[in-house]
Design a protein around this motif. Structure first.
Motif, PDB file in Angstrom:
ATOM      1  N   LEU A  26       2.708  -8.698   0.559  1.00  0.00           N
ATOM      2  CA  LEU A  26       4.023  -8.287   1.038  1.00  0.00           C
ATOM      3  C   LEU A  26       5.090  -8.477  -0.029  1.00  0.00           C
ATOM      4  O   LEU A  26       6.048  -7.695  -0.116  1.00  0.00           O
ATOM      5  CB  LEU A  26       4.388  -9.080   2.296  1.00  0.00           C
ATOM      6  N   ILE A  27       4.951  -9.500  -0.864  1.00  0.00           N
ATOM      7  CA  ILE A  27       5.892  -9.680  -1.974  1.00  0.00           C
ATOM      8  C   ILE A  27       5.745  -8.534  -2.968  1.00  0.00           C
ATOM      9  O   ILE A  27       6.735  -7.995  -3.482  1.00  0.00           O
ATOM     10  CB  ILE A  27       5.663 -11.041  -2.665  1.00  0.00           C
ATOM     11  N   ALA A  28       4.490  -8.150  -3.239  1.00  0.00           N
ATOM     12  CA  ALA A  28       4.268  -6.998  -4.127  1.00  0.00           C
ATOM     13  C   ALA A  28       4.855  -5.732  -3.518  1.00  0.00           C
ATOM     14  O   ALA A  28       5.458  -4.905  -4.219  1.00  0.00           O
ATOM     15  CB  ALA A  28       2.767  -6.822  -4.380  1.00  0.00           C
ATOM     16  N   ALA A  29       4.703  -5.562  -2.191  1.00  0.00           N
ATOM     17  CA  ALA A  29       5.283  -4.395  -1.524  1.00  0.00           C
ATOM     18  C   ALA A  29       6.800  -4.402  -1.625  1.00  0.00           C
ATOM     19  O   ALA A  29       7.428  -3.346  -1.747  1.00  0.00           O
ATOM     20  CB  ALA A  29       4.848  -4.375  -0.058  1.00  0.00           C
ATOM     21  N   THR A  30       7.403  -5.582  -1.603  1.00  0.00           N
ATOM     22  CA  THR A  30       8.853  -5.693  -1.764  1.00  0.00           C
ATOM     23  C   THR A  30       9.284  -5.227  -3.157  1.00  0.00           C
ATOM     24  O   THR A  30      10.301  -4.535  -3.311  1.00  0.00           O
ATOM     25  CB  THR A  30       9.308  -7.142  -1.534  1.00  0.00           C
ATOM     26  N   LEU A  75       3.262   5.481  -2.015  1.00  0.00           N
ATOM     27  CA  LEU A  75       1.847   5.193  -1.786  1.00  0.00           C
ATOM     28  C   LEU A  75       1.505   3.755  -2.160  1.00  0.00           C
ATOM     29  O   LEU A  75       0.697   3.102  -1.483  1.00  0.00           O
ATOM     30  CB  LEU A  75       0.977   6.163  -2.593  1.00  0.00           C
ATOM     31  N   CYS A  76       2.132   3.250  -3.222  1.00  0.00           N
ATOM     32  CA  CYS A  76       1.933   1.848  -3.606  1.00  0.00           C
ATOM     33  C   CYS A  76       2.450   0.917  -2.523  1.00  0.00           C
ATOM     34  O   CYS A  76       1.810  -0.100  -2.188  1.00  0.00           O
ATOM     35  CB  CYS A  76       2.650   1.554  -4.930  1.00  0.00           C
ATOM     36  N   ILE A  77       3.602   1.254  -1.938  1.00  0.00           N
ATOM     37  CA  ILE A  77       4.174   0.423  -0.874  1.00  0.00           C
ATOM     38  C   ILE A  77       3.249   0.393   0.335  1.00  0.00           C
ATOM     39  O   ILE A  77       2.917  -0.672   0.870  1.00  0.00           O
ATOM     40  CB  ILE A  77       5.568   0.953  -0.470  1.00  0.00           C
ATOM     41  N   LEU A  78       2.831   1.571   0.776  1.00  0.00           N
ATOM     42  CA  LEU A  78       1.998   1.665   1.972  1.00  0.00           C
ATOM     43  C   LEU A  78       0.659   0.952   1.788  1.00  0.00           C
ATOM     44  O   LEU A  78       0.170   0.259   2.698  1.00  0.00           O
ATOM     45  CB  LEU A  78       1.766   3.132   2.333  1.00  0.00           C
ATOM     46  N   THR A 107      -0.125  -1.553  -0.307  1.00  0.00           N
ATOM     47  CA  THR A 107      -0.006  -3.016  -0.403  1.00  0.00           C
ATOM     48  C   THR A 107       0.335  -3.625   0.949  1.00  0.00           C
ATOM     49  O   THR A 107      -0.133  -4.720   1.278  1.00  0.00           O
ATOM     50  CB  THR A 107       1.058  -3.409  -1.440  1.00  0.00           C
ATOM     51  N   ILE A 108       1.140  -2.929   1.763  1.00  0.00           N
ATOM     52  CA  ILE A 108       1.405  -3.416   3.118  1.00  0.00           C
ATOM     53  C   ILE A 108       0.128  -3.373   3.958  1.00  0.00           C
ATOM     54  O   ILE A 108      -0.188  -4.323   4.696  1.00  0.00           O
ATOM     55  CB  ILE A 108       2.516  -2.582   3.789  1.00  0.00           C
ATOM     56  N   ALA A 109      -0.621  -2.279   3.835  1.00  0.00           N
ATOM     57  CA  ALA A 109      -1.885  -2.170   4.566  1.00  0.00           C
ATOM     58  C   ALA A 109      -2.849  -3.273   4.153  1.00  0.00           C
ATOM     59  O   ALA A 109      -3.602  -3.801   4.986  1.00  0.00           O
ATOM     60  CB  ALA A 109      -2.508  -0.796   4.332  1.00  0.00           C
ATOM     61  N   ALA A 110      -2.838  -3.645   2.877  1.00  0.00           N
ATOM     62  CA  ALA A 110      -3.729  -4.702   2.393  1.00  0.00           C
ATOM     63  C   ALA A 110      -3.422  -6.036   3.062  1.00  0.00           C
ATOM     64  O   ALA A 110      -4.329  -6.851   3.287  1.00  0.00           O
ATOM     65  CB  ALA A 110      -3.607  -4.834   0.873  1.00  0.00           C
ATOM     66  N   ALA A 111      -2.137  -6.265   3.382  1.00  0.00           N
ATOM     67  CA  ALA A 111      -1.771  -7.520   4.031  1.00  0.00           C
ATOM     68  C   ALA A 111      -2.322  -7.601   5.451  1.00  0.00           C
ATOM     69  O   ALA A 111      -2.613  -8.703   5.936  1.00  0.00           O
ATOM     70  CB  ALA A 111      -0.242  -7.664   4.053  1.00  0.00           C
ATOM     71  N   PHE A 112      -2.469  -6.462   6.118  1.00  0.00           N
ATOM     72  CA  PHE A 112      -2.914  -6.447   7.515  1.00  0.00           C
ATOM     73  C   PHE A 112      -4.388  -6.064   7.669  1.00  0.00           C
ATOM     74  O   PHE A 112      -4.939  -6.183   8.760  1.00  0.00           O
ATOM     75  CB  PHE A 112      -2.044  -5.487   8.322  1.00  0.00           C
ATOM     76  N   MET A 113      -5.024  -5.599   6.586  1.00  0.00           N
ATOM     77  CA  MET A 113      -6.453  -5.286   6.614  1.00  0.00           C
ATOM     78  C   MET A 113      -7.122  -5.969   5.427  1.00  0.00           C
ATOM     79  O   MET A 113      -7.504  -5.322   4.450  1.00  0.00           O
ATOM     80  CB  MET A 113      -6.665  -3.771   6.578  1.00  0.00           C
ATOM     81  N   PRO A 114      -7.243  -7.289   5.477  1.00  0.00           N
ATOM     82  CA  PRO A 114      -7.672  -8.068   4.307  1.00  0.00           C
ATOM     83  C   PRO A 114      -9.122  -7.888   3.907  1.00  0.00           C
ATOM     84  O   PRO A 114      -9.532  -8.419   2.869  1.00  0.00           O
ATOM     85  CB  PRO A 114      -7.397  -9.509   4.739  1.00  0.00           C
ATOM     86  N   THR A 115      -9.920  -7.172   4.713  1.00  0.00           N
ATOM     87  CA  THR A 115     -11.329  -6.972   4.354  1.00  0.00           C
ATOM     88  C   THR A 115     -11.647  -5.510   4.078  1.00  0.00           C
ATOM     89  O   THR A 115     -12.817  -5.141   3.982  1.00  0.00           O
ATOM     90  CB  THR A 115     -12.246  -7.484   5.479  1.00  0.00           C
ATOM     91  N   SER A 116     -10.630  -4.680   3.930  1.00  0.00           N
ATOM     92  CA  SER A 116     -10.841  -3.237   3.768  1.00  0.00           C
ATOM     93  C   SER A 116     -10.963  -2.866   2.294  1.00  0.00           C
ATOM     94  O   SER A 116      -9.988  -2.966   1.546  1.00  0.00           O
ATOM     95  CB  SER A 116      -9.684  -2.460   4.410  1.00  0.00           C
ATOM     96  N   PHE A 117     -12.139  -2.444   1.900  1.00  0.00           N
ATOM     97  CA  PHE A 117     -12.346  -1.968   0.527  1.00  0.00           C
ATOM     98  C   PHE A 117     -11.562  -0.689   0.237  1.00  0.00           C
ATOM     99  O   PHE A 117     -10.954  -0.575  -0.835  1.00  0.00           O
ATOM    100  CB  PHE A 117     -13.835  -1.765   0.265  1.00  0.00           C
TER     101      PHE A 117
END
Length: 276
Positions: A127-131, A164-167, A169-179
């Motif tokens: 989320l910090i990276a998304a910021t 796309l970078c924002i979306l 990185t935010i998705a990564a915070a909520f889907m921590p196991t998604s390749f």
């Protein structure tokens, strides 16, 4: 108005980090597909751990150096005019603010990983990276330097890549196991770096479209037809870059699977095929 060097320097940072992110995500997945975890940064293995935090140092030091170039060198230390911020260098101040956000991300991530001062989970770092990417997005969307014509079109495409970078990185915070999410994050960062390079070579280098020119710090086209042609060329350039990155991702995945692939990788793929 930008410059060749002003696009190549950040482009190099984004490209290096993006390519490393893609490769590390691919390797981590093929080595352990069932236990895969998203990482906002990836450690460098080997060398007795001396290069483990290389990516974070590249982000922090690289953004700091670029920030100093924008804030100190480009402004010639003329920050104020008649008690107000120098209006002729507002774009430099804005670029410095954007780079400050990436510098903060790099420092916070280093403190989180190397000390006990700010022990943050991976999702928080995402989320910090998304910021930081959001600050970059708003900079280019509400730029004090009004980008019009062909230059504006290239920056509009850049804004799309930043989103796309924002979306991702935010998705990564909520889907921590998604390749796929982790891979998309690396692809988006890589494309952003490549587009910085493409913008530099097209608008400020030897690839200026026919009928357009850079004169007196402005990019102008002889007629609307030439501008439309330049915009269509930009679309084609972005397609070629995206296609090239896709080929590189597929190739790196095939190489990593053959070299480091875990036995579970084939069984996992076979199980997914059976479900289909």
């Amino acid at each position: 108005m930008g410059s060749f060097k002003g696009h190549v320097v950040p482009g190099t940072l984004f490209l290096a980090v993006g390519l490393w992110h893609i490769w590390s995500a691919v390797v981590r997945f093929v080595m352990n597909p069932k236990g895969f975890q998203v990482r906002v940064w990836s450690p460098v293995s080997g060398f007795d751990g001396r290069l483990r935090y290389l990516e974070l140092y590249v982000v922090a030091i690289g953004s700091f150096i670029d920030m100093c170039i924008e804030l100190l060198y480009s402004t010639h230390l003329k920050f104020f005019v008649n008690g107000a911020l120098n209006p002729s260098h507002m774009n430099d101040f804005e670029h410095s603010g954007m780079l400050l956000m990436f510098f903060i991300f790099g420092v916070v991530a280093l403190l989180s990983e190397k000390t006990s001062l700010v022990p943050l989970p991976e999702g928080s770092l995402c989320l910090i990276a998304a910021t930081a990417f959001s600050a970059e997005y708003f900079l280019f969307y509400f730029h004090s330097t009004t980008h019009k014509g062909l230059e504006g079109y290239y920056h509009s495409l850049l804004v799309i890549l930043i989103s796309l970078c924002i979306l991702s990185t935010i998705a990564a915070a909520f889907m921590p196991t998604s390749f796929p999410v982790d891979l998309c994050c690396g692809i988006a960062i890589t494309l952003q770096g490549l587009w910085f390079y493409q913008t530099a070579f097209t608008l400020y280098g030897p690839m200026m479209p026919e009928g357009c020119r850079l004169k007196e710090n402005m990019i102008s086209c002889h007629s609307p037809e030439y501008q439309v042609r330049g915009e269509l060329l930009a679309n084609f350039q972005l397609f070629i870059l995206a296609f090239g990155v896709l080929i590189a991702v597929v190739g790196s995945y095939g190489f990593a699977a053959s070299r480091f692939g875990h036995p579970d990788l084939r069984s996992l793929c076979a199980a997914e095929d059976e479900l289909d």
